[in-house]
Design an enzyme around this catalytic site. Sequence first.
Site, PDB file in Angstrom:
ATOM      1  N   GLU A   1      22.432  67.381  85.504  1.00  0.00           N
ATOM      2  CA  GLU A   1      21.706  68.139  86.510  1.00  0.00           C
ATOM      3  C   GLU A   1      22.675  68.430  87.649  1.00  0.00           C
ATOM      4  OE1 GLU A   1      17.143  66.815  86.580  1.00  0.00           O
ATOM      5  OE2 GLU A   1      18.496  65.168  86.993  1.00  0.00           O
TER       6      GLU A   1
ATOM      7  N   ASP B   1      21.997  62.255  84.759  1.00  0.00           N
ATOM      8  CA  ASP B   1      20.900  62.459  85.686  1.00  0.00           C
ATOM      9  C   ASP B   1      21.463  62.723  87.084  1.00  0.00           C
ATOM     10  OD1 ASP B   1      18.007  62.239  86.275  1.00  0.00           O
ATOM     11  OD2 ASP B   1      18.674  60.591  87.543  1.00  0.00           O
TER      12      ASP B   1
END
Length: 673
Positions: free
Chosen positions: A380, A351
């Site tokens: 990400e 994340d």
Amino acid sequence: MIMATVAFVGCQVSKPNYESVNNYPVKSGSVKEVTYSPQQTDFSLWSPNADSVRLSLYESSEALEPIHTQWLKRQKDGSWQGSITGDWQGKFYSFRVWDDQRPMANDQQPKWELEETPGIFAVAVGVNGRRGAIIDMRSTDPEGWSNDRRPAMERQADAVVYELHHRDFSIDPSSGVRNRGKFLALTEHGTLSPQGLATGIDHLKELGVTHVQLLPSYDYGSIDETRLDDNRYNWGYDPINYNVPEGSYSTDPYDPAARIREFKQMIQALHEAGIRVILDVVYNHTFDVAHSNFTLTAPGYFYRTREDGSLGNASGCGNETASERPMMRKFMLESVRWWVEEYHLDGFRFDLMAIHDIETMNAIRAMLDEIDPTILLYGEGWAAETPQLEETLRPIKANCTKMPGIGAFSDEMRDGLRGPFSDDRVGAFLAGLPGNEQSIRFGLVGAVEHPGVELDKVNYSDKPWALQPTQLIAYVSCHDDMMLTDRLRASVKPADKGKKVIADDELMRLDKLAQTVVLTSQGLPFLWNGEELMRDKKGVHNSYCSPDSINAIDWTLKARNRDLCAYYAGLIALRKAHPAFRMGDADAVRKHLEFIDTPECTVAFCLKDNAGGDAWKEIVVLLNANRKPVEIALPTQEQYTAVVANGKVDQQGLGAYKEKAVVPAQSALILHL
Ligand code: CA
């Protein structure tokens, strides 16, 4: 109460004078705080600047009074150690760090005692993760666990990833699942929707995905595990204990072994079904700072601060961790290794990966390569706000060229298809708007350098950012933002001016077209659960804490959308059967993938010369987002056979095409020689 003798380890070390947290020593050996054996349990908490550390043992995780306390002894590496003889399995523990230097709560208080903490690396906890549990990990292994193996996969390029949330996936009674919303839901075979169609793990097998990516499944903070009947919901991006499964997904959050055993049963069942498992990991921030295990063991060390001393906030959640500091890096490496070795995980989705640092991410990749190079690692390549770390050191998407074997989500392709993150009402390729073709080409080649991509017309990126195509995660939707159905309803203007939103048949055509782009990309295709069922979230953009009425999958949708499910399964099978769609090598993509110049709102390409060693000599993929049919000249004079046409997939053939092909409105046509 168990009687015990107390043994100190090592000799007394006096407190060093650290000028800053940057001078803290790194703990030698494992970061883990507890080592259990039936004869003795050893404790070791890293807290370099503490003045003293007290260990307390409890009969239960909620007990008010300890059954035993003892002071631990300072070591040179900044840790505090102590041992206790006897068999303490089943008891609970916590540490309290004392700091003489912190501001006094009042003048009368001689020492400042922090709240109790299970440490930063508890591997078993009681309810709500407040206290650690002493446990023999082998006692948590389900039957046959030592024979559990990750399903065969030769190359990363073979992956087809399906993201899911435990509660979304099975909480609705229409799932037919007994353990609704639990880890165990994914162990149940033979579950059926009210119309008698497969749900749960059998549905995943039907689709043919190779991996599931689980939304955060470590112990997180936003759900009170003592009040599960409240039916609260959260995605889980609020970590408490990074190395323990979340209690609300277990059948008994009070029993430390239950969540561990049931998580393993889930992995075992998925592996037996031929599906690998990826965990969404959120090392970039914690639920809060004041009460986090990081703060309660080594205040000030694990978080980045700004020059004025305030906390960095690259997560947008009030804090950001400092992966560049040696103990945070060591913690992340050891945590990832823990999930691979203890839980047999097969991949990690980081994340807001860009909050971390390149050196740490590369160290994790190198460690995973030693274990099994097919373990996936991606994240990400962006942060919510600017991290407190120099840009050249950050694992942003543009720096993927410095991180071989680590992937990133492609917002170029995603937004080229559906429209920008910033405005749900703005459409793109799927809305029939020209100007997005090059962004889609960029995603189709996997963000590698390619002569067929006009970079000045690509959104967000002006240069290729991947060394290999498998570094690009190809997707049109994930748990973030609207479901594809909602987004299309919001952004595509109905042809019939009397209608507010587009008709369901048009919605289905666009859903199929979108996933055809995803599943013919040389990147790693990634699907979000329920898109194949035309699930919606009633237009909610950020459903991180929305109730089941928004997030739960209604499995009765499957009967209505069987044709769509079959299309997804057909495309996945086509990709698996034909290595041309997943060459996994940038040079091969440049050599064998050639774009065909076609009209506005169409993208077409050819996979030529038995690409990737394919049995088919040539494959032509034609994608038409226009509301009208488009005629496209074929690259050779030979006769082609269609395998995808008019919303159907059939590898045996769907008709012959010669010289030219008419691609119906809002659809894909795939032909081969
Ligand atoms: Ca929890």
